[in-house]
Motif scaffolding. Structure first.
Motif, short mmCIF file in Angstrom:
data_model
loop_
_atom_site.label_atom_id
_atom_site.label_comp_id
_atom_site.label_asym_id
_atom_site.label_seq_id
_atom_site.Cartn_x
_atom_site.Cartn_y
_atom_site.Cartn_z
N ARG A 47 13.43 82.98 79.19
CA ARG A 47 14.14 83.33 77.90
C ARG A 47 15.99 84.19 78.50
O ARG A 47 16.24 84.50 79.24
CB ARG A 47 13.67 84.62 77.08
CG ARG A 47 12.22 84.23 77.32
CD ARG A 47 11.62 85.23 76.31
NE ARG A 47 11.56 86.73 76.77
CZ ARG A 47 10.87 88.26 76.50
NH1 ARG A 47 10.55 87.92 75.52
NH2 ARG A 47 10.74 89.02 77.42
N ASN A 48 16.46 84.01 77.54
CA ASN A 48 17.99 84.75 77.79
C ASN A 48 17.91 85.77 76.42
O ASN A 48 16.57 85.25 75.73
CB ASN A 48 19.27 83.46 77.23
CG ASN A 48 19.26 82.36 78.44
OD1 ASN A 48 18.84 83.25 79.82
ND2 ASN A 48 19.02 81.11 78.19
N SER A 49 18.86 86.80 76.66
CA SER A 49 19.23 87.79 75.79
C SER A 49 20.39 87.76 74.98
O SER A 49 20.85 89.00 76.28
CB SER A 49 18.48 88.88 75.10
OG SER A 49 18.35 89.52 74.63
N ASP A 50 20.80 88.51 74.38
CA ASP A 50 22.46 89.14 73.93
C ASP A 50 22.10 90.69 74.02
O ASP A 50 23.15 91.34 74.10
CB ASP A 50 23.02 87.88 72.93
CG ASP A 50 23.73 86.80 73.22
OD1 ASP A 50 23.52 86.67 73.68
OD2 ASP A 50 23.49 86.09 71.98
N GLY A 51 20.92 91.28 74.15
CA GLY A 51 21.18 92.49 73.78
C GLY A 51 21.25 93.20 74.64
O GLY A 51 21.48 92.92 76.11
N ASP A 52 21.68 94.49 74.42
CA ASP A 52 22.20 95.38 75.22
C ASP A 52 21.30 96.63 75.74
O ASP A 52 20.82 97.57 75.51
CB ASP A 52 23.27 96.11 75.09
CG ASP A 52 24.22 97.12 75.96
OD1 ASP A 52 22.95 97.10 76.98
OD2 ASP A 52 25.40 98.21 75.73
N PHE A 53 20.44 95.76 76.73
CA PHE A 53 19.24 96.81 77.37
C PHE A 53 19.48 98.28 78.28
O PHE A 53 19.04 99.79 77.86
CB PHE A 53 18.47 95.90 78.26
CG PHE A 53 17.56 94.30 77.62
CD1 PHE A 53 16.35 95.20 76.80
CD2 PHE A 53 18.64 93.85 78.04
CE1 PHE A 53 16.08 94.13 76.30
CE2 PHE A 53 18.13 92.62 76.69
CZ PHE A 53 16.62 92.48 76.70
N ASN A 54 20.93 98.02 78.51
CA ASN A 54 21.42 99.03 78.86
C ASN A 54 21.83 100.54 78.25
O ASN A 54 21.21 101.66 78.32
CB ASN A 54 23.09 98.92 79.20
CG ASN A 54 23.54 100.91 80.08
OD1 ASN A 54 22.57 100.73 81.12
ND2 ASN A 54 24.67 100.66 80.01
N ASP A 55 22.70 99.70 76.59
CA ASP A 55 21.96 100.86 75.81
C ASP A 55 20.96 101.47 75.16
O ASP A 55 20.69 103.07 75.30
CB ASP A 55 22.72 100.31 74.25
CG ASP A 55 23.04 101.10 73.18
OD1 ASP A 55 23.27 102.53 73.65
OD2 ASP A 55 23.19 100.57 71.95
N VAL A 56 20.11 100.48 75.47
CA VAL A 56 18.27 101.48 75.68
C VAL A 56 18.17 102.70 76.82
O VAL A 56 17.72 103.54 76.45
CB VAL A 56 17.45 100.54 75.72
CG1 VAL A 56 15.33 100.87 74.70
CG2 VAL A 56 17.76 99.26 74.24
#
Length: 232
Positions: free
Chosen positions: A36-45
């Motif tokens: 998968r690919n994601s544009d999400g910002d997991f660092n923000d989480v």
């Protein structure tokens, strides 16, 4: 399955969750990847979560309570969706914020912690699912690229010295102490890194398993960076 990832016959590539859970392991293939690919910002989480000790389990309510950016929200939705998919499937997923795992340094010739290449074992038919959203990701190697540590002559000799019992109980001693689950990679082997946001299913050693269990290890964490890992 005809598709492989990184030209590696050990890994099957799928494009949906249903394929991930319904595809059978066979032959050399004992790892499946929902790539998968994601544009999400997991660092923000991760930046907004609090860690207590070396490992903190994060629940869905913890995630929902976070005030995130637009891309942070995309990341959160992916994690929540993965938790729901696995729960609906009947698994018991755990989302962990990790500083590090406990190390096993009792002996200088064998280690039984998760940083050592190892396989998972279960008395019932099951699989290991995992996804690293942030931080260092796990590695796998094929079974032909490693040797069970208890079969290495010098290691086996030292384990026999540790065994305080009759010779016929030695194999049980190895299993009871999880020594037989650990592997030594051959020289010059380059492990396959599982990468970020891909959801993996790894074969486990259990009585109904038709393939060899998948050999894997946890990564050494990067200094000052937490891992966010889903596992079950």
């Amino acid at each position: 399955m005809s598709k492989t990832l990184f030209n590696n016959n050990q890994i099957g590539l799928v494009s949906t969750f249903s394929e991930l859970v319904q595809t059978d392991f066979k032959g050399e293939m004992n790892a499946l990847c929902w790539h998968r690919n994601s544009d999400g910002d997991f660092n923000d989480v991760v930046a907004q979560l609090s860690i207590k000790g070396n490992i903190t389990e994060v629940c869905a309510e913890d995630l929902i309570a976070l005030q995130l950016s637009e891309k942070g929200n995309i990341a959160r939705e992916m994690i929540l969706n993965d938790l729901q998919l696995l729960t609906d499937f009947g698994a018991s997923p755990s989302l962990n914020l990790l500083k590090c795992y406990e190390r096993d340094d009792e002996f200088d010739f064998i280690s039984t912690d998760v940083y050592s290449f190892h396989v998972d074992r279960s008395p019932i038919a099951t699989d290991t699912f995992l996804c690293t959203y942030h931080g260092a990701a796990s590695d796998i190697i094929s079974n032909s690229q490693a040797e069970q540590k208890v079969l290495i002559p010098e290691v086996r000799a030292k384990l026999k010295e540790l065994h305080d019992g009759p010779p016929e109980e030695f194999e049980d001693f190895l299993k009871e102490n999880y020594f037989d689950l650990h592997y030594q990679a051959h020289a010059d082997v380059k492990p396959t890194n599982l990468g970020l946001v891909h959801l993996w299913r790894l074969a486990v050693d259990h009585p109904e398993q038709q393939v060899l269990p998948c050999i894997h290890r946890a990564p050494i964490e990067k200094e000052g960076e937490y891992r966010l890992l889903l596992i079950c």
